[in-house]
Design an enzyme around this catalytic site. Structure first.
Site, mmCIF file in Angstrom:
data_model
loop_
_atom_site.group_PDB
_atom_site.id
_atom_site.type_symbol
_atom_site.label_atom_id
_atom_site.label_comp_id
_atom_site.label_asym_id
_atom_site.label_seq_id
_atom_site.Cartn_x
_atom_site.Cartn_y
_atom_site.Cartn_z
ATOM 1 N N CYS A 102 0.847 -1.263 -0.036
ATOM 2 C CA CYS A 102 0.095 -0.002 0.123
ATOM 3 C C CYS A 102 1.006 1.478 0.009
ATOM 4 C CB CYS A 102 -0.943 0.138 1.264
ATOM 5 S SG CYS A 102 -2.198 -1.180 1.180
ATOM 6 N N ILE A 103 2.087 1.098 0.107
ATOM 7 C CA ILE A 103 2.974 2.195 0.032
ATOM 8 C C ILE A 103 4.329 2.013 -0.756
ATOM 9 C CG2 ILE A 103 2.259 3.364 2.257
ATOM 10 C CD1 ILE A 103 4.722 1.651 3.595
#
Lengths: 103, 166
Positions: A102-103
């Site tokens: 997600c990052i």
């Protein structure tokens, strides 16, 4: 499982076009996927593809932050090299799975 | 018959709270959108302004009172009365930051830089700035502008656009 032919070689891909077997990848294949994605590969692109493949082979999770620290390019440069969704594009061209981060 | 798909083209995120978890929800959602190639605009207002105020942005805390989802390490309940003791909020916040660091989640300033490096835009709310007596020079350098609500809405135009309030 789906298959696609690049540079005369048939490779296994998933339904989104990501390689399921990174060992089937070659530089010639990368050039053809890049063309599909609208990217012209330079030496810098190749260095980035090598970096991404190396990380994945070591079982690491790919992140934009990691790319920024790779020493190859900063984050802004990464977005310029693979316009749009850079991580998705770069991993597709590098013949590795779509990153689950997600990052 | 195949169903027509309309992928997101733009997301506009509003952050009105200044706790670690509220700000990071905004930053993760915003950066995630940028990574997907989605046009991203983030509007910080009220206490959310702390996230883009130079003096405060690296000192965010998690509130330790009145949060029923907060538990002790190990899962036991965390009584609010404990959260009122001096130093507890600081300790819990440090613990949260440590957990995030372990997952390679960047600090606030680096996260904002990642978002803007990918073309994401950061804005501050004019009304809240006036309320808190903040000036543009009090804000992080990457803030693109101080906008009224109307000006922000103008930036949220177009089809396949969503406004998210974190």
């Amino acid at each position: 499982m789906a298959q696609k032919t690049y540079a005369g070689v048939t490779v296994d891909v998933n339904e989104e076009g990501y390689f399921t077997n990174p060992a089937q990848w070659t530089k010639e294949i990368a050039a053809e996927i890049a063309k599909e994605e609208g990217v012209v590969l330079t030496d810098k692109h190749m260095a980035m593809l090598d970096y991404l493949r190396d990380r994945v082979s070591k079982g690491e999770v790919l992140t934009i932050r990691g790319v920024g620290k790779s020493g190859i390019v900063d984050i802004k440069g990464f977005y310029e090299m693979f316009p749009g969704a850079p991580m998705k594009k770069a991993t597709k061209i590098a013949g590795i799975p779509k990153p689950a981060s997600c990052i | 018959m195949s169903e027509e798909k309309y992928p997101l083209k733009k997301v506009c995120i509003i952050c009105a709270k200044g706790t670690i978890e509220d700000v990071y929800a905004t930053l993760v959602m915003g950066n995630g959108a940028v990574m997907e190639g989605i046009e991203t605009k983030i509007f910080f207002t009220f206490f959310g302004l702390d996230a883009i105020t130079k003096k405060q942005m690296m000192k965010l805390h998690t509130g330790t009172v009145g949060n029923p989802a907060m538990r002790m390490p190990g899962g036991l309940p965390f009584p609010s009365i404990l959260g009122m003791l001096p130093g507890v909020e600081l300790g819990v916040s440090a613990m949260m930051k440590g957990q995030m660091e372990a997952l390679d989640i960047p600090k606030v300033d680096e996260f904002l830089e990642m978002i803007t490096a990918g073309g994401g835009e950061i804005y501050a709310c004019k009304l809240a700035m006036d309320m808190f007596k903040l000036k543009k020079e009090d804000l992080w350098e990457g803030v693109l502008g101080v906008l009224t609500v109307g000006e922000f809405y103008e930036k949220c135009d177009g089809q396949q656009t969503q406004i998210i309030f974190t």
